[in-house]
Design an enzyme around this catalytic site. Structure first.
Site, PDB file in Angstrom:
ATOM      1  N   ASN A  11      10.464 -44.539 -48.353  1.00  0.00           N
ATOM      2  CA  ASN A  11      11.661 -44.155 -47.589  1.00  0.00           C
ATOM      3  C   ASN A  11      11.356 -44.361 -46.111  1.00  0.00           C
ATOM      4  O   ASN A  11      10.648 -43.561 -45.506  1.00  0.00           O
ATOM      5  CB  ASN A  11      11.994 -42.680 -47.893  1.00  0.00           C
ATOM      6  CG  ASN A  11      13.105 -42.145 -47.012  1.00  0.00           C
ATOM      7  OD1 ASN A  11      13.826 -42.910 -46.373  1.00  0.00           O
ATOM      8  ND2 ASN A  11      13.238 -40.817 -46.977  1.00  0.00           N
ATOM      9  N   GLU A 173      11.036 -32.970 -53.654  1.00  0.00           N
ATOM     10  CA  GLU A 173      10.454 -33.001 -52.313  1.00  0.00           C
ATOM     11  C   GLU A 173      10.556 -31.623 -51.673  1.00  0.00           C
ATOM     12  O   GLU A 173      11.602 -31.283 -51.089  1.00  0.00           O
ATOM     13  CB  GLU A 173      11.202 -34.008 -51.437  1.00  0.00           C
ATOM     14  CG  GLU A 173      11.133 -35.430 -51.942  1.00  0.00           C
ATOM     15  CD  GLU A 173      11.270 -36.420 -50.805  1.00  0.00           C
ATOM     16  OE1 GLU A 173      10.355 -37.233 -50.627  1.00  0.00           O
ATOM     17  OE2 GLU A 173      12.272 -36.362 -50.067  1.00  0.00           O
ATOM     18  N   GLY A 179       6.680 -34.535 -44.122  1.00  0.00           N
ATOM     19  CA  GLY A 179       6.247 -34.830 -42.764  1.00  0.00           C
ATOM     20  C   GLY A 179       5.312 -33.801 -42.161  1.00  0.00           C
ATOM     21  O   GLY A 179       5.019 -33.848 -40.973  1.00  0.00           O
ATOM     22  N   SER A 219       4.391 -35.701 -47.787  1.00  0.00           N
ATOM     23  CA  SER A 219       3.028 -35.953 -47.318  1.00  0.00           C
ATOM     24  C   SER A 219       2.139 -36.654 -48.348  1.00  0.00           C
ATOM     25  O   SER A 219       0.944 -36.366 -48.446  1.00  0.00           O
ATOM     26  CB  SER A 219       2.386 -34.651 -46.827  1.00  0.00           C
ATOM     27  OG  SER A 219       3.123 -34.129 -45.724  1.00  0.00           O
TER      28      SER A 219
HETATM   29  P1  PGA Z   1       6.682 -37.804 -45.844  1.00  0.00           P
HETATM   30  O1  PGA Z   1       8.267 -37.892 -46.189  1.00  0.00           O
HETATM   31  O2  PGA Z   1       5.985 -38.675 -46.861  1.00  0.00           O
HETATM   32  O3  PGA Z   1       6.574 -38.356 -44.450  1.00  0.00           O
HETATM   33  O4  PGA Z   1       6.287 -36.391 -45.955  1.00  0.00           O
HETATM   34  C1  PGA Z   1       8.727 -37.887 -47.495  1.00  0.00           C
HETATM   35  C2  PGA Z   1      10.224 -38.025 -47.492  1.00  0.00           C
HETATM   36  O5  PGA Z   1      10.873 -37.478 -46.585  1.00  0.00           O
HETATM   37  O6  PGA Z   1      10.799 -38.660 -48.395  1.00  0.00           O
END
Ligand code: PGA
Length: 261
Positions: A11, A173, A179, A219
């Site tokens: 994504n 998620e 993030g 993450s």
């Molecule tokens: P991240 O985001 O891997 O940066 O934690 C995952 C997402 O928002 O789909």
């Protein structure tokens, strides 16, 4: 038992313009070719911004690259006076196979409710797109309601009008893991994924539920992907930040090299 092809999805969020997308997709395809990735054993998909999709489609089709792609959101409407929205028909016309629906950033920043998301899921299916439906609890939800109550309720809400046998992908998620650098543990992801699959069985039937890919997102990195992929109900990952780093994302797609080590 149904076998589910693992699904690794990037994504990109609002990153990489159409020129950067071409360079990235080319390099990703080369990297996975060099690594002799067997695309029969893992599906790799990217979700670029809307303005990149035509470029990505043209490149993938011209070079016959075995990569899949989709949009990051879709309108609940087919066409008309909806300034700024993108119809599922437009995404399908660009060969998108998938579309992300209900990402926590859309739920929070754009106030997307379960009803709105149910309409988007229905629109995606009408236009022949496979929804990648995101669900997940905040840290506060986790404390108040435990790990799976909120994701399960979000799943029921967004799939309210979906029929038995529907072809969807679900991404669990946890908002606190997105993030943050603080991923859920594989055991936490598995616990919620198992609950989501049991709920799916009630909504779309046992057979479709056992064929549905449930991804973990939040993450995910090359160093932690193997742990998630070893879990029985986790069939892949929705990767944000690490999907913008070519070496990282390529390594995540090659998770089979890390599993069992
Ligand atoms: P991240 O985001 O891997 O940066 O934690 C995952 C997402 O928002 O789909």
């Amino acid at each position: 038992m149904t076998t589910r092809t693992p699904f690794i999805a990037g994504n990109w969020k609002m990153n990489l313009d159409h020129l950067q997308s071409i360079a990235f997709v080319q390099k990703l395809a080369w990297s996975l070719k060099d690594a002799k990735l067997d695309y029969g054993t893992v599906e790799v998909a990217i979700f670029p911004p809307f303005t990149d999709l035509r470029s990505v489609q043209t490149l993938i089709s011209a070079d016959k690259l075995p990569l899949k792609f989709g949009g990051q959101d879709v309108s609940a409407h087919d066409s008309g006076a909806y300034t700024g929205e993108i119809s599922g028909a437009f995404l399908k016309a660009l060969d998108c196979e998938y579309v992300i629906i209900g990402h926590s950033e859309r739920r929070t920043l754009h106030h997307e409710t379960d009803e709105k998301l149910a309409a988007k899921v229905a629109a995606a299916i009408t236009h022949g797109l496979v929804p990648v439906l995101c669900v997940g609890e905040t840290a506060e939800d986790l404390e108040k309601h435990g790990p799976s109550a909120v994701p399960v309720a979000q799943l029921r809400g967004a799939l309210a009008s979906v029929k038995t046998g529907a072809n969807i992908v679900v991404a669990y998620e946890p908002v606190w893991a997105i993030g943050s650098g603080q991923a859920a543990t594989p055991a936490q992801a598995e616990q919620v994924a198992a609950q989501l699959r049991a709920t799916l069985a009630e909504i779309i039937g046992e057979e479709a539920a056992s064929a549905t890919r449930i991804l973990y997102g939040g993450s995910v990195k090359a160093v932690n992907i193997a742990g998630f992929m070893r879990e029985a109900n986790v069939d892949g990952a929705l990767v944000g930040g690490a999907s913008l780093d070519l070496a990282e994302f390529s390594s995540i797609a090659q998770f089979q090299k890390h599993v069992g080590t």
